[in-house]
Design a protein around this motif. Sequence first.
Motif, short mmCIF file in Angstrom:
data_model
loop_
_atom_site.label_atom_id
_atom_site.label_comp_id
_atom_site.label_asym_id
_atom_site.label_seq_id
_atom_site.Cartn_x
_atom_site.Cartn_y
_atom_site.Cartn_z
N ALA A 1 -6.07 -11.72 3.78
CA ALA A 1 -6.69 -10.45 4.13
C ALA A 1 -5.68 -9.34 3.84
O ALA A 1 -4.47 -9.55 3.96
CB ALA A 1 -7.09 -10.43 5.61
N PRO A 2 -6.15 -8.16 3.47
CA PRO A 2 -5.21 -7.07 3.18
C PRO A 2 -4.49 -6.55 4.42
O PRO A 2 -3.42 -5.95 4.29
CB PRO A 2 -6.10 -5.99 2.56
CG PRO A 2 -7.47 -6.31 3.04
CD PRO A 2 -7.55 -7.79 3.19
N ASN B 1 -1.54 -5.65 -0.40
CA ASN B 1 -2.58 -5.27 -1.34
C ASN B 1 -2.85 -6.40 -2.33
O ASN B 1 -2.02 -7.30 -2.50
CB ASN B 1 -2.16 -4.01 -2.09
CG ASN B 1 -3.31 -3.05 -2.32
OD1 ASN B 1 -4.47 -3.42 -2.16
ND2 ASN B 1 -2.99 -1.82 -2.69
N ARG B 2 -4.01 -6.36 -2.96
CA ARG B 2 -4.43 -7.35 -3.96
C ARG B 2 -4.57 -8.74 -3.36
O ARG B 2 -4.44 -9.74 -4.08
CB ARG B 2 -3.45 -7.38 -5.14
CG ARG B 2 -3.17 -6.03 -5.79
CD ARG B 2 -2.39 -6.18 -7.07
NE ARG B 2 -1.75 -4.93 -7.44
CZ ARG B 2 -0.99 -4.78 -8.52
NH1 ARG B 2 -0.77 -5.80 -9.33
NH2 ARG B 2 -0.43 -3.61 -8.78
N GLU B 3 -4.79 -8.85 -2.06
CA GLU B 3 -4.97 -10.15 -1.43
C GLU B 3 -6.31 -10.19 -0.71
O GLU B 3 -6.58 -9.36 0.16
CB GLU B 3 -3.83 -10.46 -0.44
CG GLU B 3 -2.47 -10.58 -1.10
CD GLU B 3 -1.44 -11.26 -0.23
OE1 GLU B 3 -1.80 -11.75 0.86
OE2 GLU B 3 -0.27 -11.31 -0.64
N ARG B 4 -7.16 -11.14 -1.10
CA ARG B 4 -8.46 -11.28 -0.47
C ARG B 4 -8.98 -12.68 -0.70
O ARG B 4 -8.93 -13.18 -1.82
CB ARG B 4 -9.46 -10.28 -1.06
CG ARG B 4 -10.74 -10.14 -0.25
CD ARG B 4 -10.52 -9.17 0.88
NE ARG B 4 -11.48 -9.34 1.95
CZ ARG B 4 -11.66 -8.46 2.94
NH1 ARG B 4 -10.96 -7.37 2.97
NH2 ARG B 4 -12.53 -8.68 3.89
N PHE C 1 0.86 -1.18 0.00
CA PHE C 1 0.00 0.00 0.00
C PHE C 1 0.90 1.23 0.00
O PHE C 1 1.75 1.38 0.89
CB PHE C 1 -0.89 0.03 1.24
CG PHE C 1 -2.02 -0.96 1.23
CD1 PHE C 1 -3.29 -0.58 0.83
CD2 PHE C 1 -1.82 -2.27 1.64
CE1 PHE C 1 -4.34 -1.48 0.84
CE2 PHE C 1 -2.87 -3.18 1.65
CZ PHE C 1 -4.13 -2.78 1.23
N ALA C 2 0.71 2.10 -0.98
CA ALA C 2 1.54 3.30 -1.09
C ALA C 2 0.89 4.47 -0.37
O ALA C 2 -0.33 4.62 -0.35
CB ALA C 2 1.76 3.65 -2.56
N VAL D 1 -13.17 -4.20 5.39
CA VAL D 1 -14.36 -4.47 4.57
C VAL D 1 -13.95 -4.45 3.10
O VAL D 1 -13.22 -3.56 2.65
CB VAL D 1 -15.45 -3.41 4.84
CG1 VAL D 1 -16.65 -3.63 3.94
CG2 VAL D 1 -15.87 -3.46 6.31
N ALA D 2 -14.40 -5.43 2.36
CA ALA D 2 -14.07 -5.55 0.95
C ALA D 2 -14.69 -4.41 0.15
O ALA D 2 -15.76 -3.92 0.49
CB ALA D 2 -14.55 -6.88 0.39
N PRO D 3 -14.04 -3.95 -0.93
CA PRO D 3 -14.63 -2.92 -1.80
C PRO D 3 -16.02 -3.34 -2.29
O PRO D 3 -16.22 -4.49 -2.68
CB PRO D 3 -13.64 -2.82 -2.96
CG PRO D 3 -12.35 -3.33 -2.41
CD PRO D 3 -12.72 -4.39 -1.42
#
Length: 357
Positions: A117-118, A109-112, A65-66, A349-351
């Motif tokens: 989990a992020p 990031n990009r892990e779900r 995460f930037a 919470v997921a997008p």
Amino acid sequence: MKSRKPNQFSPLWAPDRHADRRPVLLARNRILSAFRNWFDTEGFVPVEAAILQVSPGNEAHLHGFATELVGPDRSSAPRYLHTSPEFAMKRLLAAGEVRIVDFARVFRNRERGPLHAPEFTMVEWYRAGEPYEAIMADTAALLALAAEKAGATMLTYRERSADPFAEPERLTVAEAFDRFAGIDLLATIGETGDRAALAAAAATAGIRVAEDDNWSDIFSRILVEKIEQNLGLGRPTILYEYPVIEAALARQHPDNRRIAERFELYACGVELANGFRELTDADEQRRRFTAEMDEKERVHGERYPLDEDFLAALATMPDASGVALGFDRLVMLATGAPHIDLVQWTPVVAPGAETTS
């Protein structure tokens, strides 16, 4: 008008849903407390690694995460949330610490998914001057302790089970590829990976290979499709002696330069911990990181900076072994929870699901 009964589509904060999973969360707390006591008894110093870092990590398929660090004069610099406390903790080893542990919040990031989990908790610890067999033993002890504090006699996940109190099976990666895929892995490794040889072996084993897959892509596909589901069944498995191509932060084996002193702990087909005898050659580490970032740019179109301060510290770091354990996953297996969100007090919470979990 009757209120709707909370169900699996209700938010986790709905009282009925929270009540259902509260026993698992309290078990998590018991395990966490027991782990802290265990490390204290073993002489580990608890540390807290800074989360904001110059680089989130330099592995090709690890995504950070930037963010931006802004000074009082409004000058700014890019920063990342760490994917592991590793870089910071190794600085402490260079400073003279001998046994350290961090119960770190980490971000990927990009892990779900059920096991991803992020944001999650990683227990990472290091032993300076000790072999990586010592941290293998640590992980086995903590596996049993987690089960004990959860009141479990077995670890379970998706109808697979493992006895957490049993001595782990030790299996080299080469042995696993031979046993479960019929592949002579070491025959495909020279100075670098022989992509054609591994692709041919994978095809014979029934694994689909894409034209743009490199050696590491094929290795990972075989591991996922043929091997991981067979690990940690009945009792835990320690998978060790990874190809050096797959061990960017680990030392080469002193007797075989094709492999590295890296291991992973599995139970119920789930990877729980990843450990190394740590690489301390800063020049070699730079070379490996650069190669990883070249691959990241090829596949994902981006790269992360190298942390020069970390590389400077690495040059003075003592011989050490370290391991990172996915705490949430271990709680899942100890409590029988089917999804990582269920063992986190407030999961991200997921997008697109801001009102449900």
